[in-house]
Design a protein around this motif. Structure first.
Motif, PDB file in Angstrom:
ATOM      1  N   GLU A   5       0.815  -1.192   0.000  1.00 19.43           N
ATOM      2  CA  GLU A   5       0.000   0.000   0.000  1.00 19.43           C
ATOM      3  C   GLU A   5       0.859   1.256   0.000  1.00 19.43           C
ATOM      4  OE1 GLU A   5      -1.855   1.184   3.828  1.00 19.43           O
ATOM      5  OE2 GLU A   5      -1.102  -0.744   4.568  1.00 19.43           O
ATOM      6  N   LYS A   6       0.314   2.322  -0.552  1.00 22.02           N
ATOM      7  CA  LYS A   6       1.039   3.581  -0.612  1.00 22.02           C
ATOM      8  C   LYS A   6       1.278   4.126   0.782  1.00 22.02           C
ATOM      9  CE  LYS A   6       0.718   8.289  -2.449  1.00 22.02           C
ATOM     10  NZ  LYS A   6      -0.066   9.212  -3.307  1.00 22.02           N
ATOM     11  N   LYS A   7       2.510   4.538   1.037  1.00 14.23           N
ATOM     12  CA  LYS A   7       2.857   5.101   2.340  1.00 14.23           C
ATOM     13  C   LYS A   7       3.635   6.394   2.155  1.00 14.23           C
ATOM     14  CE  LYS A   7       2.830   0.830   5.030  1.00 14.23           C
ATOM     15  NZ  LYS A   7       3.550  -0.007   6.009  1.00 14.23           N
ATOM     16  N   HIS A  25       5.039   5.242  -3.469  1.00 14.35           N
ATOM     17  CA  HIS A  25       5.069   5.915  -2.175  1.00 14.35           C
ATOM     18  C   HIS A  25       5.376   7.403  -2.318  1.00 14.35           C
ATOM     19  CE1 HIS A  25       4.916   1.989  -0.319  1.00 14.35           C
ATOM     20  NE2 HIS A  25       6.043   1.622  -0.913  1.00 14.35           N
TER      21      HIS A  25
END
Length: 256
Positions: A2-4, A42
């Motif tokens: 997931e994008k962080k 990200h």
């Protein structure tokens, strides 16, 4: 994955050669690793030391200067050299870098600027404004700056890259059998006391400042990694839980 939102701090010792000069080879490797993180989707913010070290050679200093005015002068020269080096290397990945020089009294006002740069797909490169900062307005070192920026931008992860592979129960340079921590859920006071001082001739911090920064970031709710790595895949490996260092967070298996 997931994008962080990830803050990466790179210290002077990880950017300079054995003579204290800015190493384009090392910088190029870091840029490749940062670009890989962005390719994974990200948001990435870089906290980079190295301005004073980069300026020392041009100023004719054989080692890091001791006086405030000499450090400020070296930083004034080195900041432009460092920014240009990053701009050149990031351009190879079609990434635009943007330099932000902060002081302690102004860093909280940088949130909107950082957010806009990330929104536009750019790479914020942040350093303390060493050329004008006075003692009462300094962060102390870029380790603490990275922790405060992590809290400011509500980061998910702070990665502090250094030349020692994590936090030890004792100084591994004087005690080769010292225990290394791979995972910590928090940082106890006794570990703060055991952390060693400055470990490099070209930087201002050591493991003590990194542990203090990790504690600050963790208090903001940011997961932290302190350690080392090699190659363009090192930051992705760290985010995957395979970094050579110490994670201050829940064990990786609980994060999955």
């Amino acid at each position: 994955m997931e994008k962080k939102r990830i803050v990466v701090k790179i210290g002077s010792s990880s950017l300079t050669d054995s003579h204290g000069k800015l190493s384009i080879t090392k910088l190029r490797e870091h840029v490749g690793a940062l670009a890989r993180l962005k390719e994974e989707g990200h948001d990435v913010i870089l906290i980079s030391s190295g301005a004073v070290a980069a300026g020392c050679t041009s100023m004719g200093y054989l080692s890091r200067p001791d006086t405030v005015v000499d450090k400020q002068s070296a930083a004034a020269v080195g900041q432009s050299l460092l920014a240009q080096a990053y701009a050149t290397e990031f351009k190879n990945f079609d990434i635009v870098s943007a330099q932000l020089l902060l002081t302690k009294d102004l860093y909280q006002k940088a949130d909107d600027t950082i957010s806009k740069l990330l929104e536009r797909g750019m790479m914020p490169v942040i350093n303390e404004n060493d050329s004008v900062a006075v003692e009462e307005l300094t962060f102390g070192d870029n380790d603490m700056l990275s922790a405060l920026v992590s809290g400011l931008v509500r980061a998910d992860q702070l990665i502090i890259l250094t030349d020692i592979n994590g936090i030890y129960a004792d100084n591994p340079k004087t005690n080769p059998s010292a225990e290394r921590y791979t995972h910590l859920k928090d940082i106890p006071d006794e570990l703060m006391e055991a952390a060693s001082g400055a470990g490099s001739d070209v930087g201002t911090g050591g493991m003590k400042t990194k542990v203090e920064a990790a504690k600050t970031a963790h208090n903001f709710g940011v997961d932290v990694f302190i350690g080392t790595g090699e190659g363009s895949g090192k930051l992705v490996e760290i985010m995957n839980g395979n970094g050579d260092g110490t994670y201050i967070a829940k064990p990786v298996k609980e994060l999955a």
